[in-house]
Design a protein around this motif. Structure first.
Motif, PDB file in Angstrom:
ATOM      1  N   LEU A   1       3.937  -4.184  -5.912  1.00  0.00           N
ATOM      2  CA  LEU A   1       3.976  -3.266  -5.862  1.00  0.00           C
ATOM      3  C   LEU A   1       3.739  -2.825  -7.389  1.00  0.00           C
ATOM      4  O   LEU A   1       4.257  -3.649  -8.262  1.00  0.00           O
ATOM      5  CB  LEU A   1       5.691  -2.451  -5.916  1.00  0.00           C
ATOM      6  N   ASP A   2       2.852  -1.509  -6.914  1.00  0.00           N
ATOM      7  CA  ASP A   2       2.307  -0.643  -8.537  1.00  0.00           C
ATOM      8  C   ASP A   2       2.731   0.572  -8.004  1.00  0.00           C
ATOM      9  O   ASP A   2       2.628   1.394  -7.384  1.00  0.00           O
ATOM     10  CB  ASP A   2       0.599  -0.749  -8.500  1.00  0.00           C
ATOM     11  N   ILE A   3       4.501   0.649  -9.525  1.00  0.00           N
ATOM     12  CA  ILE A   3       4.776   2.062  -9.138  1.00  0.00           C
ATOM     13  C   ILE A   3       4.612   2.665  -9.996  1.00  0.00           C
ATOM     14  O   ILE A   3       5.164   1.336 -11.515  1.00  0.00           O
ATOM     15  CB  ILE A   3       6.047   1.515  -8.282  1.00  0.00           C
TER      16      ILE A   3
ATOM     17  N   LYS B   1      -2.020  15.141 -18.730  1.00  0.00           N
ATOM     18  CA  LYS B   1      -0.681  15.040 -18.157  1.00  0.00           C
ATOM     19  C   LYS B   1      -0.399  13.104 -17.653  1.00  0.00           C
ATOM     20  O   LYS B   1       0.425  13.032 -17.948  1.00  0.00           O
ATOM     21  CB  LYS B   1      -0.757  15.518 -16.343  1.00  0.00           C
ATOM     22  N   ARG B   2      -1.216  12.745 -17.633  1.00  0.00           N
ATOM     23  CA  ARG B   2      -1.236  11.254 -17.587  1.00  0.00           C
ATOM     24  C   ARG B   2      -0.708  10.184 -19.007  1.00  0.00           C
ATOM     25  O   ARG B   2      -0.213   9.836 -19.423  1.00  0.00           O
ATOM     26  CB  ARG B   2      -2.453  10.469 -16.729  1.00  0.00           C
ATOM     27  N   LEU B   3      -1.410  11.021 -19.816  1.00  0.00           N
ATOM     28  CA  LEU B   3      -1.243  10.664 -21.328  1.00  0.00           C
ATOM     29  C   LEU B   3      -0.009  10.855 -22.274  1.00  0.00           C
ATOM     30  O   LEU B   3       1.138  10.151 -22.572  1.00  0.00           O
ATOM     31  CB  LEU B   3      -2.488  11.715 -22.564  1.00  0.00           C
TER      32      LEU B   3
ATOM     33  N   THR C   1      -0.416  11.635  -2.456  1.00  0.00           N
ATOM     34  CA  THR C   1      -0.902  13.598  -2.325  1.00  0.00           C
ATOM     35  C   THR C   1      -1.437  13.297  -2.596  1.00  0.00           C
ATOM     36  O   THR C   1      -2.450  14.584  -2.515  1.00  0.00           O
ATOM     37  CB  THR C   1       0.196  14.029  -2.544  1.00  0.00           C
ATOM     38  N   ARG C   2      -1.912  12.427  -3.338  1.00  0.00           N
ATOM     39  CA  ARG C   2      -3.672  12.565  -4.552  1.00  0.00           C
ATOM     40  C   ARG C   2      -4.690  12.189  -3.722  1.00  0.00           C
ATOM     41  O   ARG C   2      -4.665  11.571  -2.756  1.00  0.00           O
ATOM     42  CB  ARG C   2      -3.440  11.836  -6.086  1.00  0.00           C
ATOM     43  N   GLN C   3      -5.818  13.121  -4.057  1.00  0.00           N
ATOM     44  CA  GLN C   3      -7.139  12.420  -3.900  1.00  0.00           C
ATOM     45  C   GLN C   3      -7.686  11.201  -3.417  1.00  0.00           C
ATOM     46  O   GLN C   3      -7.275  11.157  -4.994  1.00  0.00           O
ATOM     47  CB  GLN C   3      -7.902  14.223  -4.142  1.00  0.00           C
TER      48      GLN C   3
ATOM     49  N   VAL D   1       0.759  -1.465  -0.199  1.00  0.00           N
ATOM     50  CA  VAL D   1      -0.091   0.046   0.166  1.00  0.00           C
ATOM     51  C   VAL D   1       0.642   1.329   0.396  1.00  0.00           C
ATOM     52  O   VAL D   1       1.655   1.666   1.406  1.00  0.00           O
ATOM     53  CB  VAL D   1      -1.541  -0.045   1.679  1.00  0.00           C
ATOM     54  N   SER D   2       0.986   1.959  -1.042  1.00  0.00           N
ATOM     55  CA  SER D   2       1.711   3.182  -1.134  1.00  0.00           C
ATOM     56  C   SER D   2       0.940   4.279  -0.586  1.00  0.00           C
ATOM     57  O   SER D   2       0.114   4.176  -0.216  1.00  0.00           O
ATOM     58  CB  SER D   2       1.510   3.776  -2.771  1.00  0.00           C
ATOM     59  N   HIS D   3       2.210   5.376  -0.411  1.00  0.00           N
ATOM     60  CA  HIS D   3       1.467   6.661  -0.234  1.00  0.00           C
ATOM     61  C   HIS D   3       1.231   7.166  -1.470  1.00  0.00           C
ATOM     62  O   HIS D   3       2.409   7.821  -2.015  1.00  0.00           O
ATOM     63  CB  HIS D   3       2.199   7.697   1.014  1.00  0.00           C
TER      64      HIS D   3
ATOM     65  N   MET E   1       3.023  13.404  -5.474  1.00  0.00           N
ATOM     66  CA  MET E   1       3.298  12.539  -4.741  1.00  0.00           C
ATOM     67  C   MET E   1       2.998  11.318  -4.046  1.00  0.00           C
ATOM     68  O   MET E   1       2.041  10.866  -4.373  1.00  0.00           O
ATOM     69  CB  MET E   1       4.006  12.827  -3.695  1.00  0.00           C
ATOM     70  N   TYR E   2       3.786   9.965  -4.715  1.00  0.00           N
ATOM     71  CA  TYR E   2       3.272   8.564  -4.772  1.00  0.00           C
ATOM     72  C   TYR E   2       4.748   8.304  -3.945  1.00  0.00           C
ATOM     73  O   TYR E   2       6.368   8.566  -4.729  1.00  0.00           O
ATOM     74  CB  TYR E   2       3.128   8.202  -5.731  1.00  0.00           C
ATOM     75  N   GLY E   3       4.522   6.912  -3.380  1.00  0.00           N
ATOM     76  CA  GLY E   3       6.364   6.373  -2.702  1.00  0.00           C
ATOM     77  C   GLY E   3       5.837   5.440  -1.998  1.00  0.00           C
ATOM     78  O   GLY E   3       4.828   5.199  -1.540  1.00  0.00           O
TER      79      GLY E   3
ATOM     80  N   ASP F   1      -6.210   1.090  -0.548  1.00  0.00           N
ATOM     81  CA  ASP F   1      -6.140   1.790  -1.885  1.00  0.00           C
ATOM     82  C   ASP F   1      -4.344   2.184  -1.737  1.00  0.00           C
ATOM     83  O   ASP F   1      -3.793   1.804  -2.724  1.00  0.00           O
ATOM     84  CB  ASP F   1      -7.343   2.366  -2.118  1.00  0.00           C
ATOM     85  N   TYR F   2      -4.405   3.119  -1.011  1.00  0.00           N
ATOM     86  CA  TYR F   2      -3.485   3.810  -0.520  1.00  0.00           C
ATOM     87  C   TYR F   2      -3.722   4.470   1.090  1.00  0.00           C
ATOM     88  O   TYR F   2      -4.785   4.714   1.253  1.00  0.00           O
ATOM     89  CB  TYR F   2      -3.450   5.562  -1.362  1.00  0.00           C
ATOM     90  N   HIS F   3      -1.752   4.780   1.385  1.00  0.00           N
ATOM     91  CA  HIS F   3      -1.904   5.963   2.511  1.00  0.00           C
ATOM     92  C   HIS F   3      -2.524   7.264   2.467  1.00  0.00           C
ATOM     93  O   HIS F   3      -1.160   7.555   0.975  1.00  0.00           O
ATOM     94  CB  HIS F   3      -0.779   5.959   3.014  1.00  0.00           C
TER      95      HIS F   3
ATOM     96  N   ILE G   1      11.034   3.539  -0.117  1.00  0.00           N
ATOM     97  CA  ILE G   1      11.957   3.074  -0.463  1.00  0.00           C
ATOM     98  C   ILE G   1      12.671   3.376  -1.086  1.00  0.00           C
ATOM     99  O   ILE G   1      13.602   3.513  -2.258  1.00  0.00           O
ATOM    100  CB  ILE G   1      11.450   1.162  -0.801  1.00  0.00           C
ATOM    101  N   GLU G   2      11.439   3.865  -2.374  1.00  0.00           N
ATOM    102  CA  GLU G   2      11.190   4.848  -3.179  1.00  0.00           C
ATOM    103  C   GLU G   2      10.132   6.117  -3.544  1.00  0.00           C
ATOM    104  O   GLU G   2       8.816   6.073  -2.740  1.00  0.00           O
ATOM    105  CB  GLU G   2      11.605   3.563  -4.325  1.00  0.00           C
ATOM    106  N   HIS G   3      10.269   7.168  -3.833  1.00  0.00           N
ATOM    107  CA  HIS G   3       9.017   8.099  -4.358  1.00  0.00           C
ATOM    108  C   HIS G   3       9.275   8.837  -5.244  1.00  0.00           C
ATOM    109  O   HIS G   3      10.409   8.695  -5.953  1.00  0.00           O
ATOM    110  CB  HIS G   3       8.818   9.128  -2.775  1.00  0.00           C
TER     111      HIS G   3
HETATM  112  N1  LIG Z   1       7.082   5.681  -7.890  1.00  0.00           N
HETATM  113  C1  LIG Z   1       5.416   5.030  -7.906  1.00  0.00           C
HETATM  114  N2  LIG Z   1       4.381   5.118  -8.121  1.00  0.00           N
HETATM  115  C2  LIG Z   1       3.079   4.993  -7.399  1.00  0.00           C
HETATM  116  C3  LIG Z   1       2.967   4.474  -5.904  1.00  0.00           C
HETATM  117  N3  LIG Z   1       2.238   3.853  -6.428  1.00  0.00           N
HETATM  118  C4  LIG Z   1       1.288   4.524  -7.464  1.00  0.00           C
HETATM  119  N4  LIG Z   1       1.980   4.408  -7.991  1.00  0.00           N
HETATM  120  C5  LIG Z   1       1.882   5.805 -10.132  1.00  0.00           C
HETATM  121  O1  LIG Z   1       1.041   6.074  -9.387  1.00  0.00           O
HETATM  122  C6  LIG Z   1       0.844   6.145 -11.125  1.00  0.00           C
HETATM  123  C7  LIG Z   1      -1.104   6.932 -10.891  1.00  0.00           C
HETATM  124  O2  LIG Z   1      -1.445   5.906  -9.939  1.00  0.00           O
HETATM  125  P1  LIG Z   1      -2.772   6.318  -9.702  1.00  0.00           P
HETATM  126  O3  LIG Z   1      -3.525   5.619  -8.576  1.00  0.00           O
HETATM  127  O4  LIG Z   1      -2.967   8.277  -9.268  1.00  0.00           O
HETATM  128  O5  LIG Z   1      -4.056   6.292 -11.359  1.00  0.00           O
HETATM  129  C8  LIG Z   1       0.680   4.917 -11.089  1.00  0.00           C
HETATM  130  O6  LIG Z   1       2.058   5.040 -12.651  1.00  0.00           O
HETATM  131  C9  LIG Z   1       0.884   3.533 -10.277  1.00  0.00           C
HETATM  132  O7  LIG Z   1       1.535   3.064 -11.162  1.00  0.00           O
HETATM  133  C10 LIG Z   1       4.250   4.704  -5.675  1.00  0.00           C
HETATM  134  O8  LIG Z   1       4.614   3.829  -4.158  1.00  0.00           O
HETATM  135  N5  LIG Z   1       5.323   4.986  -6.180  1.00  0.00           N
END
Ligand SMILES: Nc1nc2c(ncn2[C@@H]2O[C@H](COP(=O)(O)O)[C@@H](O)[C@H]2O)c(=O)[nH]1
Ligand SMILES: Nc1ncnc2c1ncn2[C@@H]1O[C@H](COP(=O)(O)OP(=O)(O)OP(=O)(O)O)[C@@H](O)[C@H]1O
Length: 243
Positions: free
Chosen positions: A145-147, A192-194, A85-87, A81-83, A125-127, A97-99, A116-118
């Motif tokens: 990890l979904d990152i 932005k995502r595209l 700052t998004r809503q 479970v990542s952290h 911010m995601y991490g 789903d997230y912290h 470990i990473e952010h």
């Molecule tokens: N580097 C990291 N990326 C992460 C982390 N948790 C999620 N994500 C990535 O962010 C985008 C957007 O996610 P969304 O939930 O806002 O759609 C997506 O690519 C995820 O893989 C993290 O801990 N570290």
């Protein structure tokens, strides 16, 4: 700052995306963080089954595949479970789903060496905290990890040693349709995502970055490919439960 090799991508943007100046690319991708060296992590290699990293553009289908995996192998896989700052989106649960945290809270924990990473992605911010991975490994589960791709590059500088999988869409047009149909993004965050997706797909071509690239066209086919690459680790974990 080193000029990223994907800089040329900015010139490929279409008329409606020229709202993103070329300089925006420098903010979309950060070079690996030099502070995230192996000595900054725990000895992950000693912590049980090999973790799995699922990466790939937003909307490619990582969460969809992950949900199937967690449902079919409930006690075998555990989600890191990542952290962020998004809503939260409707239906998302804090701690599951997230912290969901503020920028100040997250920065404080980063400064304390708890991550470990952010990375910065699409304005948030995601991490991955050490605690998130440890919580899964304490259950002797395979930690997933979904990152994003910056996270992949930073994890490569640690000794976590996961299996790296990139989930990719069949095309950018299909990705855009999926993201629009998901109805989670504003027009601004969708664009932005595209843009980030184009960068991701370009960087993912780096030889050896991923152990497997899955093109998520037909969902069942993509899921079969995912299970196949994880089969050995699944079997090992199932066996370890018997002993
Ligand atoms: N580097 C990291 N990326 C992460 C982390 N948790 C999620 N994500 C990535 O962010 C985008 C957007 O996610 P969304 O939930 O806002 O759609 C997506 O690519 C995820 O893989 C993290 O801990 N570290
Ligand atoms: N193979 C597929 N065919 C059609 N639609 C799909 C397929 N895979 C996923 N989708 C749909 O595409 C949308 C995006 O999928 P998902 O949310 O899993 O992507 P994601 O990679 O986790 O995105 P993010 O990184 O933003 O969290 C969802 O609405 C999902 O139902």
């Amino acid at each position: 700052m080193k000029t990223p090799s994907f800089f040329f991508l900015a010139e490929e943007t279409t008329a409606e995306r020229t709202v993103w100046p070329q300089a925006a690319f420098f903010h979309l991708y950060q070079e690996p963080n030099p502070s995230l060296l192996p000595q900054n992590t725990l000895s992950w290699a000693m912590q049980g089954p090999r973790p799995v990293v699922l990466s790939g553009p937003s909307g490619a289908g990582k969460s969809t595949l992950l949900k199937k995996l967690l449902k079919d192998y409930e006690n075998i896989f555990g989600f890191s479970v990542s952290h962020t700052t998004r809503q939260p989106r409707p239906g998302e649960v804090n701690g599951k789903d997230y912290h969901f945290v503020t920028r100040e809270e997250m920065q404080k924990e980063i400064d304390a060496g708890e991550f470990i990473e952010h990375a910065e992605f699409s304005g948030n911010m995601y991490g991955t905290s050490k605690g998130a991975v440890q919580a899964v490994q304490a259950q002797n589960q395979i930690c997933v990890l979904d990152i994003d791709i910056q996270g992949v590059k930073n994890i490569k500088r640690t000794d976590l040693n996961p299996i790296y999988i990139s989930v990719q869409p069949p095309s950018i047009d299909i990705l855009e349709k999926r993201l629009r149909d998901r109805k989670t993004e504003t027009e601004e965050s969708l664009l932005k995502r595209l843009t980030a997706a184009r960068v991701d797909l370009e960087l993912s071509k780096e030889p050896g970055l991923f152990d497997l690239v899955i093109i998520n066209d037909d969902l069942e086919k993509a899921y079969s490919e995912l299970k196949e690459v994880l089969l050995e680790e699944i079997k090992k974990t199932q066996e370890s439960r018997k002993s």
